[in-house]
Design a protein around this motif. Sequence first.
Motif, PDB file in Angstrom:
ATOM      1  N   ALA A 163       0.830  -1.205   0.000  1.00 45.07           N
ATOM      2  CA  ALA A 163       0.000   0.000   0.000  1.00 45.07           C
ATOM      3  C   ALA A 163       0.866   1.256   0.000  1.00 45.07           C
ATOM      4  O   ALA A 163       0.544   2.250  -0.670  1.00 45.07           O
ATOM      5  CB  ALA A 163      -0.926  -0.013   1.212  1.00 45.07           C
ATOM      6  N   LEU A 192      -4.696  10.020   0.263  1.00 47.33           N
ATOM      7  CA  LEU A 192      -5.948   9.569   0.881  1.00 47.33           C
ATOM      8  C   LEU A 192      -6.917   9.025  -0.165  1.00 47.33           C
ATOM      9  O   LEU A 192      -7.602   8.020   0.071  1.00 47.33           O
ATOM     10  CB  LEU A 192      -6.595  10.720   1.650  1.00 47.33           C
ATOM     11  N   LEU A 195      -5.659   5.626  -1.209  1.00 50.77           N
ATOM     12  CA  LEU A 195      -5.934   4.666  -0.139  1.00 50.77           C
ATOM     13  C   LEU A 195      -7.404   4.261  -0.128  1.00 50.77           C
ATOM     14  O   LEU A 195      -7.728   3.078   0.031  1.00 50.77           O
ATOM     15  CB  LEU A 195      -5.544   5.271   1.208  1.00 50.77           C
ATOM     16  N   ALA A 196      -8.307   5.223  -0.304  1.00 48.84           N
ATOM     17  CA  ALA A 196      -9.739   4.928  -0.299  1.00 48.84           C
ATOM     18  C   ALA A 196     -10.101   3.952  -1.422  1.00 48.84           C
ATOM     19  O   ALA A 196     -10.883   3.010  -1.213  1.00 48.84           O
ATOM     20  CB  ALA A 196     -10.538   6.223  -0.447  1.00 48.84           C
ATOM     21  N   LEU A 199      -8.883   0.391  -0.518  1.00 53.34           N
ATOM     22  CA  LEU A 199      -9.705  -0.243   0.513  1.00 53.34           C
ATOM     23  C   LEU A 199     -11.061  -0.687  -0.031  1.00 53.34           C
ATOM     24  O   LEU A 199     -11.555  -1.776   0.310  1.00 53.34           O
ATOM     25  CB  LEU A 199      -9.890   0.701   1.698  1.00 53.34           C
ATOM     26  N   ILE A 419      -6.901  -2.476   7.978  1.00 52.68           N
ATOM     27  CA  ILE A 419      -6.312  -1.479   8.875  1.00 52.68           C
ATOM     28  C   ILE A 419      -4.821  -1.311   8.591  1.00 52.68           C
ATOM     29  O   ILE A 419      -4.291  -0.199   8.524  1.00 52.68           O
ATOM     30  CB  ILE A 419      -6.531  -1.876  10.355  1.00 52.68           C
ATOM     31  N   ALA A 422      -4.065   0.660   5.491  1.00 51.26           N
ATOM     32  CA  ALA A 422      -4.160   2.100   5.758  1.00 51.26           C
ATOM     33  C   ALA A 422      -2.947   2.598   6.539  1.00 51.26           C
ATOM     34  O   ALA A 422      -2.373   3.646   6.224  1.00 51.26           O
ATOM     35  CB  ALA A 422      -5.450   2.398   6.537  1.00 51.26           C
ATOM     36  N   TYR A 423      -2.529   1.833   7.537  1.00 50.43           N
ATOM     37  CA  TYR A 423      -1.379   2.217   8.364  1.00 50.43           C
ATOM     38  C   TYR A 423      -0.104   2.299   7.527  1.00 50.43           C
ATOM     39  O   TYR A 423       0.666   3.251   7.608  1.00 50.43           O
ATOM     40  CB  TYR A 423      -1.211   1.201   9.494  1.00 50.43           C
ATOM     41  N   ALA A 425       0.155   2.657   4.286  1.00 50.82           N
ATOM     42  CA  ALA A 425       0.078   3.660   3.219  1.00 50.82           C
ATOM     43  C   ALA A 425       0.483   5.043   3.703  1.00 50.82           C
ATOM     44  O   ALA A 425       1.027   5.846   2.944  1.00 50.82           O
ATOM     45  CB  ALA A 425      -1.336   3.709   2.653  1.00 50.82           C
ATOM     46  N   LEU A 426       0.262   5.312   4.986  1.00 47.65           N
ATOM     47  CA  LEU A 426       0.435   6.677   5.486  1.00 47.65           C
ATOM     48  C   LEU A 426       1.667   6.861   6.352  1.00 47.65           C
ATOM     49  O   LEU A 426       1.876   7.935   6.915  1.00 47.65           O
ATOM     50  CB  LEU A 426      -0.814   7.083   6.287  1.00 47.65           C
TER      51      LEU A 426
END
Length: 515
Positions: A163, A192, A195-196, A199, A419, A422-423, A425-426
Amino acid sequence: MEGIVSALNSVIWSPALIYLCLGAGLFYSIMTRFVQIRLFKEMLRLLFKGKPDNDGISSFQALAVALAGRVGMGNIAGVAAAIGFGGPGAVFWMWIVAFLGASTAYVESTLGQIYKERDVITGEYRGGPAYYFERALGQKWYGILFAISSIIACGIFLPGVQANGVVNAVAQVTGEGTMMNFMGMDVGSSRLIALAIILLVLGFIIFGGIKRIANFAEYAVPFMAVGYIVLAILIMFTNFSKVPEVFGMIIGDAFTAQAGFGAAIGWGVKRGIYSNEAGQGTGPHAAAAAAVDHPSQQGLVQAFSVYVDTLLVCSATAFMILSTGMYNIQGTLPDGQFIVQNVAADIEINSPSFTQMAMESVYGTFGDSFIAIAVFFFAFTTILAYYYIAEVNISYLTRSMGKGASKTGTFLVKVVIMIMVAYGALNSSGYIWGLGDVGVGLMAWLNIVGIIVIFFVAKPTLTMLKDYEAQLKAGGGTSEKRFVFDPKKFGIKNATYWEERYKQTVESNRKNDLK
């Protein structure tokens, strides 16, 4: 946390694991008489043989799922990191670990087929290291240990790497966008949005099971891999005069590395294993899901997938980067200096940036955008493969606890993996790659040691290879004479799926004879 991850990596990825990976590949190459060369033609024939049944997937779908796991960020950002930290010579060691690792992939994937079983709830074929450690060694504790390690690695540590690469590639093309405060972090809107999308699509597919994953991978992986390799070949033709020079850099630097002999081997093997996963224990999960006539067939198909991953896709990336000169080599010199600096010092090495810059230097903004798209598909399909591996091992741990425990465990894995996507990716790419390396290393240690012990206890994979070659020589694989496998004939215990299948084959033949 970053310090802890770095300390763990220094222990797990010590020279012992580097040489264990190379040594295991060499050992199995010799024991199988270099099956990765001798039966190469048979590997190609098997790719499109076999059809899915109600409980399994086809050989090609199993190859696609395995390639989904193998072809990912390791092929784009991983190669860049190997060059950036280990010099061009690291590519040579990636080739070596792929060539030798193809025999390891044959062994582990054949074991996955021999000792697979039907899931008591879904009826789908399940298998992998946890299953063959329990059944071949009779050591259930070791199977449980591997299952837990693989769930941690594939469900927590590794998805974030993929990601992270996707959002970095998107940001390289579009820019960061509007900076926003998201859960206490300053994040660009482009990241963001990427990422969206990840997901949303991930949630749709992983809730559909192995069939949906296989169907998606069957089309997405070959399409992107072929497109990527074609563009890389065009770059090679554009810089044709530099091809001998690139070969010279790779071979020469492998032994007299300007980045250090140890760095070239270490980064080449580490990123080679990360990319092609031979010996890591991930491939056998997809191999076990295939519906085949003989266990060796999936062993051969999975050995071929190592070639596709490293000798084709990774090599394409390496030639793009080296022929265009879009790379730096990080050294230990003071004041942030590089051993080689061709691009800006602030370019992230653990990212797709070198590859994107190489593409952009030839194709302009199209090349930059294409890499972002390729990264998305490669990384996304790898996340799917990681989810499937975690799911199989959850099924292994909960198979005697009832349907409720299995469903709960599987649902939790789906939530956790989203989760962690997301973690990852950022967060900082260096830290996230470190977590991924810990996951790969844990699985590699457990799996390689385990399959070597199995070899000295029972040698089932060598027995299977001899049996398969004998049937092949006798005309096996034709419509008139299908391959058969009777585990009891070879003294192989606990291969319950194949025992039952052989009984059914005998009974079916008896009825046909009576007719």
